[in-house]
Design a protein around this motif. Structure first.
Motif, mmCIF file in Angstrom:
data_model
loop_
_atom_site.group_PDB
_atom_site.id
_atom_site.type_symbol
_atom_site.label_atom_id
_atom_site.label_comp_id
_atom_site.label_asym_id
_atom_site.label_seq_id
_atom_site.Cartn_x
_atom_site.Cartn_y
_atom_site.Cartn_z
ATOM 1 N N ASP A 192 1.118 -1.414 -0.212
ATOM 2 C CA ASP A 192 0.008 0.123 -0.043
ATOM 3 C C ASP A 192 0.760 1.199 0.341
ATOM 4 O OD1 ASP A 192 -2.436 -1.117 0.189
ATOM 5 O OD2 ASP A 192 -2.940 -1.117 2.367
ATOM 6 N N ALA A 193 2.138 1.211 -0.353
ATOM 7 C CA ALA A 193 2.656 2.228 -0.493
ATOM 8 C C ALA A 193 2.556 2.893 -1.245
ATOM 9 C CB ALA A 193 4.828 2.016 0.166
ATOM 10 N N PHE A 194 2.557 4.179 -1.051
ATOM 11 C CA PHE A 194 2.571 5.793 -1.766
ATOM 12 C C PHE A 194 3.888 5.592 -2.314
ATOM 13 C CE2 PHE A 194 -1.436 6.819 -0.266
ATOM 14 C CZ PHE A 194 -2.353 6.618 -0.852
ATOM 15 N N ASN A 195 4.529 6.897 -3.448
ATOM 16 C CA ASN A 195 6.013 6.746 -4.153
ATOM 17 C C ASN A 195 6.343 7.653 -2.463
ATOM 18 O OD1 ASN A 195 7.811 8.880 -4.555
ATOM 19 N ND2 ASN A 195 7.060 8.321 -6.629
ATOM 20 N N ARG A 196 7.484 7.460 -1.984
ATOM 21 C CA ARG A 196 7.742 8.394 -1.009
ATOM 22 C C ARG A 196 9.029 9.548 -1.322
ATOM 23 N NH1 ARG A 196 7.649 5.330 4.012
ATOM 24 N NH2 ARG A 196 9.373 6.328 4.495
ATOM 25 N N ASP A 197 9.051 9.307 -2.502
ATOM 26 C CA ASP A 197 9.802 10.939 -2.520
ATOM 27 C C ASP A 197 9.012 11.381 -2.956
ATOM 28 O OD1 ASP A 197 12.350 9.154 -3.013
ATOM 29 O OD2 ASP A 197 12.535 9.304 -5.232
ATOM 30 N N ALA A 198 8.023 11.500 -3.209
ATOM 31 C CA ALA A 198 7.021 12.511 -3.610
ATOM 32 C C ALA A 198 6.294 13.003 -2.301
ATOM 33 C CB ALA A 198 5.531 11.999 -4.050
ATOM 34 N N LEU A 199 6.451 12.218 -1.146
ATOM 35 C CA LEU A 199 5.795 12.484 0.325
ATOM 36 C C LEU A 199 7.464 12.852 0.951
ATOM 37 C CD1 LEU A 199 4.099 8.672 1.276
ATOM 38 C CD2 LEU A 199 3.114 11.314 1.205
ATOM 39 N N ALA A 200 8.447 12.784 0.652
ATOM 40 C CA ALA A 200 9.924 13.098 1.013
ATOM 41 C C ALA A 200 10.197 14.753 0.029
ATOM 42 C CB ALA A 200 10.665 13.148 1.375
#
Length: 252
Positions: free
Chosen positions: A72-80
């Protein structure tokens, strides 16, 4: 303050006859790879200059489209990148305000940062500013880039990280007070192919973004190859130009 039965009758009257049919697949809109700095100078009547730096960055990814094994992970770069924007300009006295708009030798009357998190296709991370009297747009642009480079070298403090995360969670929670905000959020997630519980998933995964991840995206996405720089070059007003009259019935 409506009669639900009446709303249903009106919906059936005006929309019930519309036959259901499959929605045609969207044609892909792939952004060509950028291979160098793009620059635009725009002249317009204005009292002050303005500079905007837009960097191509990834947007939030639907869990259904995530890489195999991502769950269920979103794009972590976008969150960062969203956390990075908040560290730079997410509260009164954030980094850009302290570095560019305060003090006797301030460079800018205003400076900001924002990240496009949700939307179809590529997103942009924007740095912008209005030069102070006696300063130039190039000076402001350089100073904005230096603040990102500083984070790329040194990272962010745990106190900064926790502050912006707390503010994000608070804003996502407070917006639920209005039914309009709830409906708008659900609609935005649906049209972008995201699950309707994206709010909860975002909050959960944003909490786990680390200082190292924020530092990594600051180093990864801010090269000239991903940059489009726009300058507003202020021009004196033309006294012969007729003033635009707003359309009747619109709110301004």
């Amino acid at each position: 303050d409506v009669d639900v039965a009446q709303v249903r009758r009106l919906a059936e009257k005006y929309y019930g006859a519309a036959a259901a049919r499959p929605v045609p697949p969207r044609k892909p809109r792939i952004e060509p790879v950028q291979t160098g700095l793009r620059r635009m100078d725009f002249k317009a009547p204005a009292s002050q200059a303005y500079v905007s730096l837009s960097y191509k960055v990834p947007g939030l990814q639907s869990p259904a489209d995530a890489a195999p094994g991502a769950g269920d992970a979103f794009n972590r770069d976008a969150l960062a990148l969203t956390v990075l924007a908040a560290v730079l300009d997410g509260y009164s006295g954030a980094r850009l305000e302290r570095a560019l708009t305060q003090g006797d030798n301030r460079l800018a009357d205003s400076a900001g940062a924002s990240n496009g998190l949700i939307g179809r296709g590529p997103q942009v991370f924007v740095l912008d500013g209005v030069p102070a009297a006696g300063k130039t747009a190039d000076q402001v642009a350089d100073a904005l880039r230096q603040q990102v480079a500083l984070i790329a070298r040194e990272g962010v403090s745990e106190a900064e990280l926790q502050r912006v995360k707390t503010q994000w969670v608070a804003s996502e929670t407070y917006k639920l007070d209005a039914l309009f905000s709830q409906a708008r959020g659900l609609g935005a997630y649906w049209v972008n192919g995201l699950p309707l519980d994206t709010d909860e998933r975002l909050i959960s995964q944003l909490r786990s973004i680390s200082s190292a991840e924020v530092q990594a995206v600051a180093a990864r996405y801010f090269s000239d190859d991903q940059l489009t720089l726009a300058n507003l070059l202020p021009q004196p007003p033309d006294p012969a130009r007729a003033k635009r009259v707003p359309a009747a019935g619109l709110r301004h």
